[in-house]
Write a protein that holds these residues in place. Structure first.
Motif, PDB file in Angstrom:
ATOM      1  N   ALA A 100      48.969  39.842  46.280  1.00  0.00           N
ATOM      2  CA  ALA A 100      50.292  39.437  45.809  1.00  0.00           C
ATOM      3  C   ALA A 100      50.524  37.935  45.928  1.00  0.00           C
ATOM      4  O   ALA A 100      50.154  37.311  46.930  1.00  0.00           O
ATOM      5  CB  ALA A 100      51.379  40.182  46.580  1.00  0.00           C
ATOM      6  N   VAL A 101      51.151  37.367  44.900  1.00  0.00           N
ATOM      7  CA  VAL A 101      51.641  35.990  44.925  1.00  0.00           C
ATOM      8  C   VAL A 101      53.156  36.089  44.856  1.00  0.00           C
ATOM      9  O   VAL A 101      53.708  36.681  43.922  1.00  0.00           O
ATOM     10  CB  VAL A 101      51.098  35.171  43.742  1.00  0.00           C
ATOM     11  N   ASP A 127      41.977  44.929  43.585  1.00  0.00           N
ATOM     12  CA  ASP A 127      41.569  45.317  42.238  1.00  0.00           C
ATOM     13  C   ASP A 127      42.581  44.849  41.199  1.00  0.00           C
ATOM     14  O   ASP A 127      42.457  45.167  40.023  1.00  0.00           O
ATOM     15  CB  ASP A 127      41.301  46.825  42.118  1.00  0.00           C
ATOM     16  N   ALA A 128      43.600  44.067  41.623  1.00  0.00           N
ATOM     17  CA  ALA A 128      44.561  43.482  40.687  1.00  0.00           C
ATOM     18  C   ALA A 128      45.350  42.385  41.397  1.00  0.00           C
ATOM     19  O   ALA A 128      45.455  42.375  42.631  1.00  0.00           O
ATOM     20  CB  ALA A 128      45.507  44.538  40.139  1.00  0.00           C
ATOM     21  N   ILE A 129      45.910  41.483  40.614  1.00  0.00           N
ATOM     22  CA  ILE A 129      46.792  40.437  41.107  1.00  0.00           C
ATOM     23  C   ILE A 129      48.235  40.816  40.764  1.00  0.00           C
ATOM     24  O   ILE A 129      48.533  41.157  39.614  1.00  0.00           O
ATOM     25  CB  ILE A 129      46.471  39.066  40.476  1.00  0.00           C
ATOM     26  N   LEU A 130      49.107  40.780  41.755  1.00  0.00           N
ATOM     27  CA  LEU A 130      50.540  40.988  41.532  1.00  0.00           C
ATOM     28  C   LEU A 130      51.210  39.620  41.544  1.00  0.00           C
ATOM     29  O   LEU A 130      51.328  38.977  42.585  1.00  0.00           O
ATOM     30  CB  LEU A 130      51.120  41.879  42.635  1.00  0.00           C
ATOM     31  N   MET A 131      51.639  39.156  40.369  1.00  0.00           N
ATOM     32  CA  MET A 131      52.268  37.844  40.236  1.00  0.00           C
ATOM     33  C   MET A 131      53.782  38.029  40.235  1.00  0.00           C
ATOM     34  O   MET A 131      54.395  38.321  39.217  1.00  0.00           O
ATOM     35  CB  MET A 131      51.794  37.168  38.945  1.00  0.00           C
ATOM     36  N   MET A 132      54.391  37.866  41.426  1.00  0.00           N
ATOM     37  CA  MET A 132      55.826  38.106  41.576  1.00  0.00           C
ATOM     38  C   MET A 132      56.659  36.837  41.511  1.00  0.00           C
ATOM     39  O   MET A 132      57.746  36.812  40.934  1.00  0.00           O
ATOM     40  CB  MET A 132      56.113  38.787  42.916  1.00  0.00           C
ATOM     41  N   GLY A 133      56.182  35.767  42.139  1.00  0.00           N
ATOM     42  CA  GLY A 133      56.986  34.555  42.216  1.00  0.00           C
ATOM     43  C   GLY A 133      56.164  33.402  42.750  1.00  0.00           C
ATOM     44  O   GLY A 133      55.068  33.594  43.278  1.00  0.00           O
ATOM     45  N   LEU A 134      56.704  32.192  42.606  1.00  0.00           N
ATOM     46  CA  LEU A 134      56.077  30.995  43.146  1.00  0.00           C
ATOM     47  C   LEU A 134      57.088  30.270  44.017  1.00  0.00           C
ATOM     48  O   LEU A 134      58.274  30.208  43.674  1.00  0.00           O
ATOM     49  CB  LEU A 134      55.618  30.055  42.021  1.00  0.00           C
TER      50      LEU A 134
END
Length: 276
Positions: A100-101, A127-134
């Motif tokens: 997670a990001v 097995d995946a990237i969770l792009m939630m916020g920066l």
């Protein structure tokens, strides 16, 4: 030509449901825009929020209330994070180990509550990237190495906030997770976007409220206006959000025409300086 209005009340009776973006329309991330609370309180009928927030509906509803809006102001709050959560929960997404990001530590843990998934800190377990916020202040250049590592491992990315920029207090803009997700797609990474302008979140609201005339109130031509017209809703562009600086120096109609050409989208049905 886009029709200029002074108050949203002037057109409200034409619609069965009026749908509002959050940042840039209701508030700037720190406080509500002047006149926004009064404008919402003056409206009758069904009101909703449709936000490109990586978080789920409940924390976004709480944020809106904390800003000073009435607990009963909106009939429903739909977010891109909510739509993604529902797809993971429903099995439409096979991944179960997410790297997670997030904007703030703990955002992903809160989002994942109730899901049969693991949030992993080691990229080798993902097995995946969770792009939630920066985090505010993030720069794309800082992520070049990370993007390359994710792509080398062929990790699909699920982006729950496709916004490239988000407004903050004082007219400032910060880099949003959509910018990183688009950069990942550009180097060949598999990227799935949730939120506006993609139709899934618009259709989710239509499933809740049923058929009728909808108005989308937003400050992004790329997300709010284009997405609304993609599902045949009318739209109202807020000039005081994302494009605030551009509207200060050039004729409003010229600005709207230029942005529509840049984003390859239709002109908004209406425009207003700020929500009032």
């Amino acid at each position: 030509m886009t029709q200029k209005i002074e108050k949203i009340e002037a057109i409200a009776s034409n619609y069965d449901v009026i749908v509002f973006d959050q940042w840039g329309v209701l508030h700037n991330g720190s406080k509500p825009y002047p006149g926004a609370i009064a404008a919402i309180d003056a409206l009758q009928g069904q009101l909703a929020v449709l936000s490109n927030s990586g978080k789920r509906s409940a924390p976004n509803a709480e944020r809106i209330i904390e800003m000073g809006f009435s607990e009963t102001a909106f009939d429903y709050v739909m977010t891109s994070g909510e739509a993604l959560w529902r797809d993971v929960d429903g099995g439409q997404i096979a991944a179960r180990n997410f790297y997670a990001v997030e904007r703030t530590t703990g955002d992903a843990t809160t989002w994942a509550d109730g899901l049969d998934i693991d949030l992993v800190s080691d990229l080798g377990d993902a097995d995946a990237i969770l792009m939630m916020g920066l985090p505010d202040g993030a720069h794309l250049d800082d992520w070049t190495e990370q993007l390359g590592r994710w792509n080398a491992k062929h990790l699909p990315m699920y982006c729950s906030n496709p916004d490239r920029k988000s407004p903050r207090a004082g007219g400032a803009l910060v880099t949003s997770p959509g910018a990183l997700a688009f950069a990942y797609a550009e180097i060949g990474g598999t990227t799935t976007f949730y939120g506006k302008p993609h139709q899934r979140v618009f259709q989710a609201l239509e499933a809740i409220f049923g058929p009728g005339n909808y108005l989308m109130v937003g400050d992004s031509m790329e997300h709010d206006i284009a997405g609304a017209h993609g599902v045949r809703w009318d739209s109202l562009l807020i000039q005081g959000g994302l494009y605030f600086d551009r509207f200060q120096t050039v004729d409003a109609e010229q600005v709207i025409t230029e942005i529509a050409a840049e984003k390859k989208c239709a002109l908004p049905t209406y425009r207003i300086e700020g929500l009032r």
